[in-house]
Each structure stands twice: as structure tokens, then as C-alpha cells.
Design a protein around this motif. Structure first.
Motif, PDB file in Angstrom:
ATOM      1  N   HIS A 108      16.111 -12.050 -21.342  1.00 21.45           N
ATOM      2  CA  HIS A 108      16.874 -12.389 -22.556  1.00 21.45           C
ATOM      3  C   HIS A 108      18.364 -12.126 -22.360  1.00 21.45           C
ATOM      4  O   HIS A 108      19.202 -12.918 -22.801  1.00 21.45           O
ATOM      5  CB  HIS A 108      16.328 -11.622 -23.759  1.00 21.45           C
ATOM      6  CG  HIS A 108      14.974 -12.081 -24.192  1.00 21.45           C
ATOM      7  ND1 HIS A 108      14.782 -13.232 -24.921  1.00 21.45           N
ATOM      8  CD2 HIS A 108      13.747 -11.562 -23.964  1.00 21.45           C
ATOM      9  CE1 HIS A 108      13.489 -13.400 -25.139  1.00 21.45           C
ATOM     10  NE2 HIS A 108      12.836 -12.398 -24.564  1.00 21.45           N
ATOM     11  N   ASP A 110      18.503 -24.058 -20.905  1.00 17.72           N
ATOM     12  CA  ASP A 110      17.445 -24.849 -21.554  1.00 17.72           C
ATOM     13  C   ASP A 110      16.059 -24.455 -21.065  1.00 17.72           C
ATOM     14  O   ASP A 110      15.145 -24.220 -21.860  1.00 17.72           O
ATOM     15  CB  ASP A 110      17.655 -26.349 -21.296  1.00 17.72           C
ATOM     16  CG  ASP A 110      18.857 -26.922 -22.023  1.00 17.72           C
ATOM     17  OD1 ASP A 110      19.417 -26.233 -22.902  1.00 17.72           O
ATOM     18  OD2 ASP A 110      19.234 -28.057 -21.693  1.00 17.72           O
ATOM     19  N   GLN A 132      15.087 -20.701 -21.811  1.00 21.58           N
ATOM     20  CA  GLN A 132      14.734 -20.558 -23.229  1.00 21.58           C
ATOM     21  C   GLN A 132      13.334 -21.113 -23.481  1.00 21.58           C
ATOM     22  O   GLN A 132      12.522 -20.489 -24.161  1.00 21.58           O
ATOM     23  CB  GLN A 132      15.749 -21.290 -24.115  1.00 21.58           C
ATOM     24  CG  GLN A 132      15.500 -21.097 -25.606  1.00 21.58           C
ATOM     25  CD  GLN A 132      15.729 -19.663 -26.030  1.00 21.58           C
ATOM     26  OE1 GLN A 132      16.836 -19.155 -25.974  1.00 21.58           O
ATOM     27  NE2 GLN A 132      14.661 -18.976 -26.448  1.00 21.58           N
ATOM     28  N   ARG A 133      13.039 -22.262 -22.903  1.00 23.11           N
ATOM     29  CA  ARG A 133      11.707 -22.852 -23.062  1.00 23.11           C
ATOM     30  C   ARG A 133      10.639 -21.930 -22.479  1.00 23.11           C
ATOM     31  O   ARG A 133       9.585 -21.709 -23.072  1.00 23.11           O
ATOM     32  CB  ARG A 133      11.655 -24.219 -22.372  1.00 23.11           C
ATOM     33  CG  ARG A 133      10.390 -25.012 -22.667  1.00 23.11           C
ATOM     34  CD  ARG A 133      10.198 -26.172 -21.722  1.00 23.11           C
ATOM     35  NE  ARG A 133       9.934 -25.761 -20.347  1.00 23.11           N
ATOM     36  CZ  ARG A 133       8.801 -25.177 -19.931  1.00 23.11           C
ATOM     37  NH1 ARG A 133       7.833 -24.930 -20.772  1.00 23.11           N
ATOM     38  NH2 ARG A 133       8.645 -24.840 -18.667  1.00 23.11           N
ATOM     39  N   THR A 134      10.927 -21.357 -21.303  1.00 15.89           N
ATOM     40  CA  THR A 134       9.980 -20.445 -20.654  1.00 15.89           C
ATOM     41  C   THR A 134       9.751 -19.199 -21.498  1.00 15.89           C
ATOM     42  O   THR A 134       8.607 -18.780 -21.695  1.00 15.89           O
ATOM     43  CB  THR A 134      10.506 -20.040 -19.257  1.00 15.89           C
ATOM     44  OG1 THR A 134      10.671 -21.224 -18.473  1.00 15.89           O
ATOM     45  CG2 THR A 134       9.551 -19.099 -18.553  1.00 15.89           C
ATOM     46  N   LEU A 135      10.822 -18.618 -22.009  1.00 14.82           N
ATOM     47  CA  LEU A 135      10.690 -17.398 -22.814  1.00 14.82           C
ATOM     48  C   LEU A 135       9.987 -17.675 -24.133  1.00 14.82           C
ATOM     49  O   LEU A 135       9.214 -16.846 -24.614  1.00 14.82           O
ATOM     50  CB  LEU A 135      12.062 -16.775 -23.061  1.00 14.82           C
ATOM     51  CG  LEU A 135      12.747 -16.191 -21.823  1.00 14.82           C
ATOM     52  CD1 LEU A 135      14.154 -15.734 -22.156  1.00 14.82           C
ATOM     53  CD2 LEU A 135      11.928 -15.053 -21.240  1.00 14.82           C
ATOM     54  N   ASP A 136      10.245 -18.836 -24.726  1.00  9.90           N
ATOM     55  CA  ASP A 136       9.576 -19.194 -25.981  1.00  9.90           C
ATOM     56  C   ASP A 136       8.070 -19.328 -25.787  1.00  9.90           C
ATOM     57  O   ASP A 136       7.289 -19.080 -26.703  1.00  9.90           O
ATOM     58  CB  ASP A 136      10.136 -20.506 -26.545  1.00  9.90           C
ATOM     59  CG  ASP A 136      11.546 -20.353 -27.096  1.00  9.90           C
ATOM     60  OD1 ASP A 136      12.001 -19.205 -27.281  1.00  9.90           O
ATOM     61  OD2 ASP A 136      12.199 -21.390 -27.321  1.00  9.90           O
ATOM     62  N   ALA A 137       7.656 -19.717 -24.590  1.00 11.03           N
ATOM     63  CA  ALA A 137       6.237 -19.930 -24.293  1.00 11.03           C
ATOM     64  C   ALA A 137       5.534 -18.625 -23.899  1.00 11.03           C
ATOM     65  O   ALA A 137       4.319 -18.571 -23.878  1.00 11.03           O
ATOM     66  CB  ALA A 137       6.082 -20.959 -23.176  1.00 11.03           C
ATOM     67  N   GLU A 138       6.307 -17.582 -23.600  1.00 11.89           N
ATOM     68  CA  GLU A 138       5.728 -16.325 -23.145  1.00 11.89           C
ATOM     69  C   GLU A 138       5.729 -15.293 -24.275  1.00 11.89           C
ATOM     70  O   GLU A 138       6.182 -15.564 -25.373  1.00 11.89           O
ATOM     71  CB  GLU A 138       6.517 -15.782 -21.945  1.00 11.89           C
ATOM     72  CG  GLU A 138       6.373 -16.651 -20.708  1.00 11.89           C
ATOM     73  CD  GLU A 138       7.194 -16.121 -19.541  1.00 11.89           C
ATOM     74  OE1 GLU A 138       7.947 -15.156 -19.720  1.00 11.89           O
ATOM     75  OE2 GLU A 138       7.058 -16.690 -18.454  1.00 11.89           O
ATOM     76  N   PRO A 144       6.891 -11.961 -26.374  1.00 12.71           N
ATOM     77  CA  PRO A 144       8.245 -11.509 -26.704  1.00 12.71           C
ATOM     78  C   PRO A 144       8.686 -10.242 -25.982  1.00 12.71           C
ATOM     79  O   PRO A 144       9.785  -9.786 -26.168  1.00 12.71           O
ATOM     80  CB  PRO A 144       8.153 -11.254 -28.219  1.00 12.71           C
ATOM     81  CG  PRO A 144       6.711 -10.959 -28.472  1.00 12.71           C
ATOM     82  CD  PRO A 144       5.936 -11.754 -27.449  1.00 12.71           C
TER      83      PRO A 144
END
Length: 199
Positions: A123, A183, A186-192, A194
Motif C-alpha cells: 500500500h 493501475d 491497485q487491482r491486485t490489492l483490491d483482489a487480495e 486487506p
């Protein structure tokens, strides 16, 4: 872009030692030979992960490197590519590279994209790259307008002009690279989950 033909912005050969062995990060398939059985032994390209032709060759190179296979640079083995890359296409290439470098890092380790030595959460890394992107973007847009004017001229650039705009083109590439990193990360972190991930 004229500057791409007169520089090594697409493939930085200056980092390759003639007749030297190099790691998987230099497995560039723009001009490469490899035995088919060796390629099949590592299951070839990862087409499920890499949808664009950028970094997919390096990812394959890292898998080959784990098996002890290196890249031998033979400067006399030349290959000509006869296709024009516009300034816009060069910018899109930078963004795709950023996206695919995150995919590569997810497979082979984050040290491939981390820009400094300190350990940080994903993050925090995302936050820093987002700041870099927004800081660099206004200048990149001005440079893009300049490159478009230069490319629309009927006369070729002088050597002096090419040297100057080479660094300008690199600014655009790095800006879009950071945009792609942001991009995809962010997509990877949103899918994993928190929970903080350290890179």
C-alpha cells in the motif's frame, strides 16, 4: 518515433556485455534463438497471465534462469524491425510494461519493480508510485505534444535534436510505466486480503 530508431530506449543494449552471459531480465525475444526442447521444458510463454507482448519474454527468461540457462549476447547477430512506433504507441507501451511488471513481480518477486532498498508495504509502495505518476504526468503531456509536432515534420531530426528528445521520450515512458504499475497494483490489492503485504 525517430528517436527510437536512433537510441536504445526500447531495448537498452548498453547494459549487455558483448559475448557475455546475462540473466533472464535480458531475455528479449525481439532477436533471440533458443532450442525448442528447452522452451517446452518450461512450458513456454505464460499466455494466461501476459496478454500483451511486453515482459512476457522476461518472465520466461526468469524461469529459464532458474534452470541455469542464461542469455548470451552476440552483438553481431542483428535483427531489423520495420515498424513505426508513434509517440502515443510508445506511451501505451510504457503503461503495458508497468502493468506486466506487477504481474511479473507477483510471480518472481517484488524486487524486480521496487525502486529503493527499504522494505515497505504494498500500500505504501502504491501510494508513492501514485504520487510519482501525478507529479510526472503534466510534464509528460507537454513532452507528448512536442514529440507529436516533431514527428509531423517532413524533415528528419538532427543528431542534436535526437539526443535532446531521447530523454524527453524516456520521461513519457517512465510516467506511463508508473501509471501502469499503479493501475495493476491497485487491482491486485483490491483482489487480495486487506492485510499489509511487504515488498
Amino acid at each position: 518515433m525517430q528517436v527510437l530508431n536512433a537510441s536504445d530506449l526500447l531495448f537498452p543494449h548498453r547494459f549487455l556485455k558483448p559475448w557475455g552471459l546475462h540473466g533472464g531480465g535480458f531475455f528479449w525475444t525481439c532477436n533471440l534463438s533458443i532450442r525448442t526442447d528447452v522452451l517446452r521444458a518450461v512450458n513456454g510463454f505464460d499466455e494466461a497471465t501476459f496478454h500483451d507482448a511486453i515482459c512476457e519474454d522476461i518472465e520466461l527468461g526468469f524461469r529459464l534462469q532458474k534452470r541455469g540457462i542464461q542469455v548470451l549476447y552476440v552483438p553481431e547477430a542483428k535483427c531489423e524491425h520495420d515498424h513505426y512506433i508513434s509517440p502515443e504507441a510508445y506511451a501505451r507501451r510504457g503503461r503495458k510494461q508497468g502493468i506486466n511488471m506487477v504481474k511479473l513481480a507477483n510471480i518472481h518477486g517484488w524486487h524486480h519493480i521496487q525502486l529503493d532498498e527499504k522494505q515497505c508495504t504494498a500500500h505504501d509502495f502504491l501510494h508513492e508510485r501514485r504520487k510519482d505518476f501525478h507529479r510526472m504526468k503534466p510534464k509528460a503531456e507537454r513532452i507528448m505534444a512536442l514529440l507529436m509536432r516533431i514527428e509531423s515534420r517532413s524533415k528528419p531530426c538532427t543528431v542534436t535534436e535526437l539526443e535532446k528528445i531521447q530523454y524527453a521520450a524516456l520521461w513519457i515512458d517512465r510516467t506511463e510505466y508508473f501509471g501502469g504499475l499503479v493501475d495493476e497494483l491497485q487491482r491486485t490489492l483490491d483482489a487480495e486480503s486487506p492485510q499489509p503485504v511487504f515488498i
